[in-house]
Design an enzyme around this catalytic site. Structure first.
Site, PDB file in Angstrom:
ATOM      1  N   LYS A  80      34.594  41.246  84.491  1.00  7.48           N
ATOM      2  CA  LYS A  80      33.713  42.410  84.642  1.00  7.48           C
ATOM      3  C   LYS A  80      33.257  42.867  83.260  1.00  7.48           C
ATOM      4  O   LYS A  80      34.058  42.923  82.318  1.00  7.48           O
ATOM      5  CB  LYS A  80      34.475  43.533  85.357  1.00  7.48           C
ATOM      6  CG  LYS A  80      33.611  44.739  85.721  1.00  7.48           C
ATOM      7  CD  LYS A  80      34.432  45.802  86.453  1.00  7.48           C
ATOM      8  CE  LYS A  80      33.612  47.017  86.837  1.00  7.48           C
ATOM      9  NZ  LYS A  80      34.404  48.062  87.506  1.00  7.48           N
ATOM     10  N   SER A 155      32.427  49.729  91.859  1.00  4.42           N
ATOM     11  CA  SER A 155      31.532  49.299  90.813  1.00  4.42           C
ATOM     12  C   SER A 155      31.700  47.839  90.414  1.00  4.42           C
ATOM     13  O   SER A 155      30.838  47.288  89.728  1.00  4.42           O
ATOM     14  CB  SER A 155      31.735  50.174  89.586  1.00  4.42           C
ATOM     15  OG  SER A 155      33.056  50.004  89.072  1.00  4.42           O
ATOM     16  N   SER A 179      37.007  50.965  92.770  1.00  2.00           N
ATOM     17  CA  SER A 179      36.027  49.950  92.371  1.00  2.00           C
ATOM     18  C   SER A 179      36.470  48.503  92.445  1.00  2.00           C
ATOM     19  O   SER A 179      35.642  47.611  92.293  1.00  2.00           O
ATOM     20  CB  SER A 179      35.530  50.226  90.962  1.00  2.00           C
ATOM     21  OG  SER A 179      34.561  51.220  91.008  1.00  2.00           O
TER      22      SER A 179
HETATM   23  N1  GLN Z   1      32.924  54.915  93.271  1.00  2.00           N
HETATM   24  C1  GLN Z   1      33.757  55.709  92.413  1.00  2.00           C
HETATM   25  C2  GLN Z   1      32.924  56.368  91.351  1.00  2.00           C
HETATM   26  O1  GLN Z   1      31.754  56.224  91.400  1.00  2.00           O
HETATM   27  C3  GLN Z   1      34.820  54.855  91.809  1.00  2.00           C
HETATM   28  C4  GLN Z   1      34.354  54.046  90.658  1.00  2.00           C
HETATM   29  C5  GLN Z   1      35.413  53.229  90.056  1.00  2.00           C
HETATM   30  O2  GLN Z   1      36.492  53.044  90.617  1.00  2.00           O
HETATM   31  N2  GLN Z   1      35.143  52.767  88.855  1.00  2.00           N
HETATM   32  O3  GLN Z   1      33.413  57.034  90.496  1.00  2.00           O
END
Ligand code: GLN
Length: 486
Positions: A80, A155, A179
């Protein structure tokens, strides 16, 4: 294609393929793919490594994979783009870091590479890991591996799609509020977030430091266990890492896969997680899996996590507050692209404005919210209050784990939604994280395992949560589910 790392190693031993051939195969798949899963590929770097390994396999290792010394020998992976690699462009999904070449490698990546993994490139993601659909990337949305009109989840959407679509063998994701687990569920693969402090965050570009964790995204539970045990452990570069002993989780998974018995385990089902908004097919899939665990000998225990209703609000105060502080380093002086217009600025404020125009709308919105929540006069009402509720939520889990060994729930109320369906409505988007956020706030290890498909063929994952540093039970139960789910 090979399903597990074990199968790849057997294929190397029996000369059915070589690290070089496998690496070339993935680059050819990446180049053909229309998923937009990679932001940067490292073809020369990876090919050189694969050539060297292929040579070493035949010479130094006399044709046998050195499993003890290099448990990930010749395994092509994707990283990532929030994790640094020395000399490799690392954008974090943002125009702000469009030309950033870090001078050091994240500990987690370094450990995987030392164990023999071959990094193919950097995977697409929501900008600064903020999002649930991968639609917030400055490099364009990632396309779902099997349904091109759908999101892969975020994400770590690039990671989810790349593994599911066969563009790399395994991938690293990061998880702040879900995410890893959400894209794993949407893409139909295994995604695991370890206990906070298990894996070093050194070299992970920070979003919300008290929540961020790196974890594996793989096709099988056994491979997730192996990657996790390679990456885990104390690191002098991250003072939040723990010296808790790292067990042989891969072995634990293999054992239960041979004898998939859940006898003696108590599994908690939180009533608050089976709310009205859950898609009926998701609910059914989770209930069926709970029955499967029961038929393997587990005792199913209804439990309560009474502060669940505050999870999303609490998370979005804490995460944006920490983000506003972490992202202040992107000022065009210390870090961040300095556009030519900025050099003509007449004063510092104008300079910052021009530099920070590099951030996308979601990131700007969160910096503004976080700055507000931390400002004097509001700190007590928001950040302090959220921290107090966070402690209550942690307490809920501690109470529950006095009675049960593991908690199960859905990963998300829905399956993969349509591109554009929620991007105009942040609250709807934020609700996708409702089941994954509590374990993040409490720092607990948790995992998504694919268990079913809905009537449109979209994957459904079950969410498992274990007590802090009890990854073993998590991997064991995940292994059983994987083995006995039809
Ligand atoms: N969807 C959540 C956010 O937008 C979690 C994102 C993540 O775990 N990096 O913050």
């Amino acid at each position: 294609m090979y399903k597990t790392i074990r199968e790849v190693h057997e294929a190397y031993d029996t000369k059915k393929t070589t690290p070089l051939e496998l690496t070339r195969h993935y680059f050819s798949e990446i180049k053909k793919s229309k998923h937009n899963a990679f932001i940067t590929i490292c073809e020369d770097r990876a090919t050189k490594q694969a050539e060297l390994q292929t040579h070493e396999l035949n010479t130094k290792y006399s044709g046998k994979v050195p499993r003890q010394e290099k448990p990930l020998f010749g395994i092509p992976i994707g990283i990532k783009d929030v994790l640094t690699m020395d000399g490799v462009r690392t954008t974090c999904g943002s125009k702000m870091l469009d030309n950033y070449i870090p001078p050091y490698t994240a500990t987690a990546v370094e450990k995987l590479e030392n164990a023999g993994a071959i990094s193919l490139g950097k995977l697409n993601m929501d900008e600064f890991a903020m999002g649930s659909s991968n639609e917030n990337s400055a490099y364009g949305s990632v396309i779902h591996p099997t349904h091109p009109d759908r999101v892969p989840g975020g994400s770590s959407g690039g990671s989810g799609t790349a593994v599911a679509a066969g563009l790399c063998f395994a991938a690293l994701g990061t998880d702040t509020g879900g995410s890893i687990r959400l894209p794993a569920s949407f893409c139909g693969i295994v995604g695991m977030k370890p206990t906070y402090g298990r894996i070093s965050r050194y070299g992970q570009i920070a979003f919300a430091s008290s929540l961020d964790q790196i974890g594996p995204m793989t096709k099988t539970v056994e491979d997730a266990a192996l990657l996790c045990q390679v990456m885990a452990g104390q690191d002098a570069y991250d003072s939040t890492t723990s010296d808790a002993p790292v067990e042989d989780w891969q072995k634990a998974v293999r054992e239960v896969e041979n004898t998939p018995t859940a006898k003696g385990y108590k599994i908690g089902v939180p009533q608050e997680y089976f709310i009205d908004g859950i898609h009926p097919e998701v609910r059914k899939a989770i209930e069926n899996t709970i029955q499967v665990l029961k038929s393997q000998g587990a005792e199913i225990v209804p439990i309560s996590l009474p502060h669940t209703q505050y999870a999303v609000a609490t998370y979005y105060v804490i995460a944006v507050s920490e983000a506003s502080s972490n992202l202040s380093r992107f000022d065009g002086v210390r870090f961040g692209v300095r556009p030519p217009q900025a050099m003509e600025a007449k004063n510092p404020v104008e300079f910052y404005k021009k530099v920070r125009a590099n951030f996308g709308p979601e990131v700007k919105q969160r910096i503004i919210l976080g700055t507000f929540a931390l400002s004097s006069g509001y700190f007590d009402a928001y950040y302090r209050r959220a921290s107090q509720v966070r402690r209550l939520m942690r307490q809920d889990f501690e109470n529950a784990f006095k009675e049960v060994d593991l908690i199960v729930s859905p990963v998300c109320p829905t399956t993969a939604f349509k591109l554009g369906e929620k991007s105009k409505d942040p609250l709807q988007m934020y609700l996708s994280d409702i089941f994954t956020i509590p374990a993040s706030l409490a720092g607990l290890p948790s995992m998504s395992v694919p268990v079913a498909k809905d009537s449109e063929g979209l994957s459904i994952g079950i969410h498992l949560i274990a007590p802090r540093f009890h990854e073993t039970v998590l991997f064991k139960m995940a292994g059983i589910i994987e083995k006995v789910t039809p």
